[in-house]
Design an enzyme around this catalytic site. Structure first.
Site, PDB file in Angstrom:
ATOM      1  N   ARG A  77     -24.539 -34.068 -21.828  1.00  0.00           N
ATOM      2  CA  ARG A  77     -23.598 -33.799 -22.923  1.00  0.00           C
ATOM      3  C   ARG A  77     -23.088 -35.144 -23.403  1.00  0.00           C
ATOM      4  O   ARG A  77     -22.687 -36.003 -22.602  1.00  0.00           O
ATOM      5  CB  ARG A  77     -22.429 -32.941 -22.468  1.00  0.00           C
ATOM      6  CG  ARG A  77     -21.358 -32.873 -23.557  1.00  0.00           C
ATOM      7  CD  ARG A  77     -20.333 -31.821 -23.286  1.00  0.00           C
ATOM      8  NE  ARG A  77     -20.898 -30.495 -23.478  1.00  0.00           N
ATOM      9  CZ  ARG A  77     -20.158 -29.384 -23.500  1.00  0.00           C
ATOM     10  NH1 ARG A  77     -18.853 -29.454 -23.331  1.00  0.00           N
ATOM     11  NH2 ARG A  77     -20.713 -28.205 -23.683  1.00  0.00           N
ATOM     12  N   LYS A  90     -17.144 -49.894 -18.124  1.00  0.00           N
ATOM     13  CA  LYS A  90     -17.241 -51.370 -18.040  1.00  0.00           C
ATOM     14  C   LYS A  90     -18.192 -51.908 -19.099  1.00  0.00           C
ATOM     15  O   LYS A  90     -18.584 -53.069 -19.049  1.00  0.00           O
ATOM     16  CB  LYS A  90     -17.736 -51.766 -16.652  1.00  0.00           C
ATOM     17  CG  LYS A  90     -16.840 -51.327 -15.519  1.00  0.00           C
ATOM     18  CD  LYS A  90     -17.461 -51.737 -14.179  1.00  0.00           C
ATOM     19  CE  LYS A  90     -16.803 -51.015 -13.021  1.00  0.00           C
ATOM     20  NZ  LYS A  90     -17.617 -51.100 -11.802  1.00  0.00           N
ATOM     21  N   ARG A 143     -17.466 -24.826 -18.585  1.00  0.00           N
ATOM     22  CA  ARG A 143     -18.500 -23.813 -18.465  1.00  0.00           C
ATOM     23  C   ARG A 143     -19.903 -24.392 -18.331  1.00  0.00           C
ATOM     24  O   ARG A 143     -20.651 -24.054 -17.424  1.00  0.00           O
ATOM     25  CB  ARG A 143     -18.512 -22.875 -19.693  1.00  0.00           C
ATOM     26  CG  ARG A 143     -17.548 -21.741 -19.646  1.00  0.00           C
ATOM     27  CD  ARG A 143     -17.035 -21.466 -21.049  1.00  0.00           C
ATOM     28  NE  ARG A 143     -16.251 -22.610 -21.448  1.00  0.00           N
ATOM     29  CZ  ARG A 143     -14.949 -22.738 -21.161  1.00  0.00           C
ATOM     30  NH1 ARG A 143     -14.320 -21.775 -20.574  1.00  0.00           N
ATOM     31  NH2 ARG A 143     -14.289 -23.822 -21.496  1.00  0.00           N
TER      32      ARG A 143
HETATM   33  N1   CP Z   1     -18.964 -23.277 -24.296  1.00  0.00           N
HETATM   34  C1   CP Z   1     -18.889 -24.551 -23.819  1.00  0.00           C
HETATM   35  O1   CP Z   1     -19.741 -25.423 -24.115  1.00  0.00           O
HETATM   36  O2   CP Z   1     -17.833 -24.795 -22.966  1.00  0.00           O
HETATM   37  P1   CP Z   1     -17.542 -26.160 -22.213  1.00  0.00           P
HETATM   38  O3   CP Z   1     -17.170 -27.201 -23.246  1.00  0.00           O
HETATM   39  O4   CP Z   1     -16.428 -25.884 -21.249  1.00  0.00           O
HETATM   40  O5   CP Z   1     -18.802 -26.586 -21.497  1.00  0.00           O
END
Ligand code: CP
Length: 282
Positions: A109, A87, A59
């Site tokens: 992320r 690596k 998402r």
């Molecule tokens: N809600 C959410 O962060 O989903 P994903 O991990 O798929 O990005």
């Protein structure tokens, strides 16, 4: 033009209530844009954004990419699984190599809490935290609160329950910060072993009984719930959902569930965040 008080989106903790309201007002505009036949605006034509995903995502990753493309930014995508991280390259070296290609903004992320904060101190780009370990997931909380505002008219004064594994959840912590800043009452519900110690210091309540929690709330987020009050409350889930584990199909597919509305609002919220942070690029 109104501006955010911050130059990066690292966590809801660092936003003011006015910042959140500005993001919502901006998202209102972009929500109208993405429902037009032509969904694209030229606002960020000269901006390049890198999406760096060191952890799996469906998402958030797709939603950011759509938000960036609908603002006409140039977009590059990076996935740790297929990169030189494998690596032995460090985070800073990876990001500096990407920035050498003239990237203005990084959406990241990462499994480590504080990874975005660390990056913001070492690289010259706007940073957006797309989830850092069990710390924060600010755009998820923004789109959750925005979806409550859309469904219930406002967030202030609403009773919101967050149910489940609060201890390990970045969504829960960001939601608590956002909901409290916007004036909601928040109750956490789940087994005591999955509730962080001293969480009441954040101004939330703890209720071990799911039944009592459901009786109390106007909205319930990320949970396995029963059907009793399904016509009275909205049911939310950040995804990915595990059907039959924390939520039954009956609940996930119920008309009162706004799980896919949350996903749709995610694009408008992320367009607003990117647009407002782009105004901070020097
Ligand atoms: N809600 C959410 O962060 O989903 P994903 O991990 O798929 O990005």
């Amino acid at each position: 033009m109104k501006e955010l008080s911050v130059s990066h989106l690292l966590g809801i903790k660092y936003l003011t209530t006015e910042d959140i309201e500005l993001i919502f007002e901006t998202a209102d505009h972009f929500k109208e844009v993405i429902n037009r036949p032509i969904k694209k605006v030229p606002s960020l034509r000269d901006i390049t954004i890198a999406n760096l995903f060191f952890e799996n995502s469906t998402r958030t990753r797709l939603s950011f990419e759509l938000a960036e493309k609908r603002l006409s930014a140039d977009v590059v995508n990076f996935s740790a699984a297929s990169s030189s991280v494998k690596k032995g390259e460090t985070l800073i070296d990876t990001v500096n190599n990407i920035l050498a290609m003239k990237v203005d903004m990084v959406v990241m992320r990462h499994p480590n809490p504080g990874a975005g904060i660390f990056l913001s101190k070492h690289v010259n780009a706007r940073i957006v935290n797309a989830g850092d370990g069990a710390h924060e997931h600010p755009t998820q909380a923004l789109l959750d609160a925005y979806s409550i505002r859309e469904s219930l008219g406002s967030v202030a004064g609403k009773k919101v329950a967050i149910v489940g594994d609060i201890l390990h959840s970045r969504v829960a912590l960001s939601n608590i910060f956002a909901l409290k800043k916007l004036g909601a009452e928040v109750t956490l519900c789940g087994p005591k072993t999955l509730i962080p110690k001293h969480i009441e210091s954040l101004g939330v309540h703890y209720e071990p009984s799911l039944e009592k929690t459901i009786q109390w709330c106007d909205a319930v987020n990320m949970l396995r719930v029963q059907n009793e009050r399904m016509s009275m409350i909205i049911v939310m889930h950040p995804g990915p959902i595990n059907r039959g584990v924390e939520i039954t199909s009956e609940v996930a597919d119920h008309p009162q569930a706004i799980i896919l509305d949350q996903v749709q609002n995610g694009v408008a919220i992320r367009m607003a965040v990117i647009y407002l942070l782009a105004a901070k690029i020097k």
